[in-house]
Design an enzyme around this catalytic site. Structure first.
Site, PDB file in Angstrom:
ATOM      1  N   HIS A  84      20.869  18.990  29.653  1.00  0.00           N
ATOM      2  CA  HIS A  84      21.182  18.389  30.851  1.00  0.00           C
ATOM      3  C   HIS A  84      20.133  17.915  31.603  1.00  0.00           C
ATOM      4  O   HIS A  84      18.860  18.391  31.486  1.00  0.00           O
ATOM      5  CB  HIS A  84      21.950  19.581  31.948  1.00  0.00           C
ATOM      6  CG  HIS A  84      23.033  20.556  31.008  1.00  0.00           C
ATOM      7  ND1 HIS A  84      24.035  20.070  30.467  1.00  0.00           N
ATOM      8  CD2 HIS A  84      23.094  21.699  30.807  1.00  0.00           C
ATOM      9  CE1 HIS A  84      24.557  20.767  30.230  1.00  0.00           C
ATOM     10  NE2 HIS A  84      24.177  21.959  30.172  1.00  0.00           N
ATOM     11  N   HIS A 153      20.677  22.847  23.677  1.00  0.00           N
ATOM     12  CA  HIS A 153      21.228  23.880  23.515  1.00  0.00           C
ATOM     13  C   HIS A 153      22.867  23.821  22.900  1.00  0.00           C
ATOM     14  O   HIS A 153      23.377  22.952  23.176  1.00  0.00           O
ATOM     15  CB  HIS A 153      21.319  25.022  24.681  1.00  0.00           C
ATOM     16  CG  HIS A 153      22.205  24.494  25.883  1.00  0.00           C
ATOM     17  ND1 HIS A 153      21.651  23.487  26.668  1.00  0.00           N
ATOM     18  CD2 HIS A 153      23.544  24.681  26.249  1.00  0.00           C
ATOM     19  CE1 HIS A 153      22.469  22.918  27.615  1.00  0.00           C
ATOM     20  NE2 HIS A 153      23.671  23.816  27.645  1.00  0.00           N
ATOM     21  N   ARG A 173      25.784  15.020  25.291  1.00  0.00           N
ATOM     22  CA  ARG A 173      25.987  15.437  23.991  1.00  0.00           C
ATOM     23  C   ARG A 173      24.850  14.765  22.873  1.00  0.00           C
ATOM     24  O   ARG A 173      24.674  13.425  23.031  1.00  0.00           O
ATOM     25  CB  ARG A 173      27.320  15.058  23.535  1.00  0.00           C
ATOM     26  CG  ARG A 173      28.434  15.871  24.311  1.00  0.00           C
ATOM     27  CD  ARG A 173      29.605  15.890  23.307  1.00  0.00           C
ATOM     28  NE  ARG A 173      30.688  16.105  24.367  1.00  0.00           N
ATOM     29  CZ  ARG A 173      31.618  15.122  25.124  1.00  0.00           C
ATOM     30  NH1 ARG A 173      31.211  14.001  24.726  1.00  0.00           N
ATOM     31  NH2 ARG A 173      32.511  15.344  25.873  1.00  0.00           N
TER      32      ARG A 173
END
Length: 278
Positions: A84, A153, A173
């Site tokens: 993110h 992650h 992604r």
């Protein structure tokens, strides 16, 4: 005084029928949005209160949207390997007010994977060396995992966790285990940072604070001023019987008495000072 918030269910390809059943759905639910002012799902509240329109009444400040997003998550398959953006990157790349720093509290045993070294992640995209790029860790119940923006992650199958985050849905992604969904490699490379797994995990969690939120695990106490509460075990909140994963808000200037194991969340300095220096 407290206000109950009603959940919204989000279907996901990696989701869990069990999570759906917990909330009266026969579909594969990945996320239950317990508290959200994000435009994707805005949770409704008792008394017709609108988390965004009535924000000043609830938290004493007007922000672009209700600042905290709280979810309940369970998976039957690995989530994508993802990352993110931080606040500056979100504004530059997406014209969003802020990025996505998040944290996970594991109610049940689970597993995570962290890409500690962005260079290894980049290499894995070329030669499929994901076992080397990702450090997988078994997570015990009661453990807290902090995932600041920029952390590569993934969440593994099994388990049940409460996620607390900035109110953002920005996810890039990197790898999706062959499921064929869209990847966001170029943007992901711009935002991923080096991390060490041991810096992210807090066992036997009691409390945590970062610039965006403060979280406590409490069994009883007097709550005063704005906070959001996710119940973890049966108990009582202000003479009201409460059950696991029911979610409540105590508005600014109000009080409530907690006699139940719960996560109590408050906004951090970033949101408290929002607008002061704009």
């Amino acid at each position: 005084m407290m206000i109950k918030v009603f959940p919204k269910l989000r279907k996901q390809i990696w989701g869990s029928y069990r999570l759906g059943e917990m909330f009266g759905s026969n579909e594969k639910i990945g996320e239950v949005w317990l508290l959200s002012g994000h435009p994707l799902f805005i949770t409704e509240a008792e008394g017709g209160l609108d988390l965004n329109e009535d924000m000043e009444k609830l938290i004493g400040k007007k922000l672009p949207r209700f600042p905290l997003l709280v979810k309940l998550i369970s998976a039957e398959d690995w989530l994508s390997v993802q990352v993110h953006p931080n606040d500056d990157e979100a504004q530059e790349l997406e014209n969003e007010p802020w990025g996505k720093t998040e944290a996970w509290y594991f109610v049940e045993k689970g597993q995570i994977a962290i890409g500690e070294d962005p260079e290894k992640v980049k290499r894995a995209l070329e030669d499929n060396s994901w076992d080397e790029a990702l450090k997988k860790v078994e997570i015990e119940p009661g453990t807290f995992v902090f995932l600041p923006a920029g952390t590569v992650h993934a969440l593994g199958p099994g388990g049940l966790l409460v996620e607390v985050q900035q109110a953002s849905d920005l996810t890039y992604r990197v790898y999706d285990w062959g499921r064929g969904r869209e990847l966001h490699i170029e943007k992901a490379f711009k935002v991923m940072k080096e991390r060490k797994v041991e810096d992210l995990i807090v066992e036997n969690f009691e409390n945590f604070e970062c610039e965006y939120f403060r979280i406590e695990k409490l069994e009883r106490g007097k709550l005063e001023g704005f906070c959001a509460i996710v119940i973890l075990e049966n108990g009582v909140l202000d003479n009201r019987q409460v059950s696991p994963f029911e979610t409540f808000i105590v508005p600014k200037g109000e009080k409530a008495e907690l006699r139940a194991t719960a996560l109590v969340m408050r906004i951090g300095k970033f949101f408290e000072q929002w607008g002061d220096k704009k």
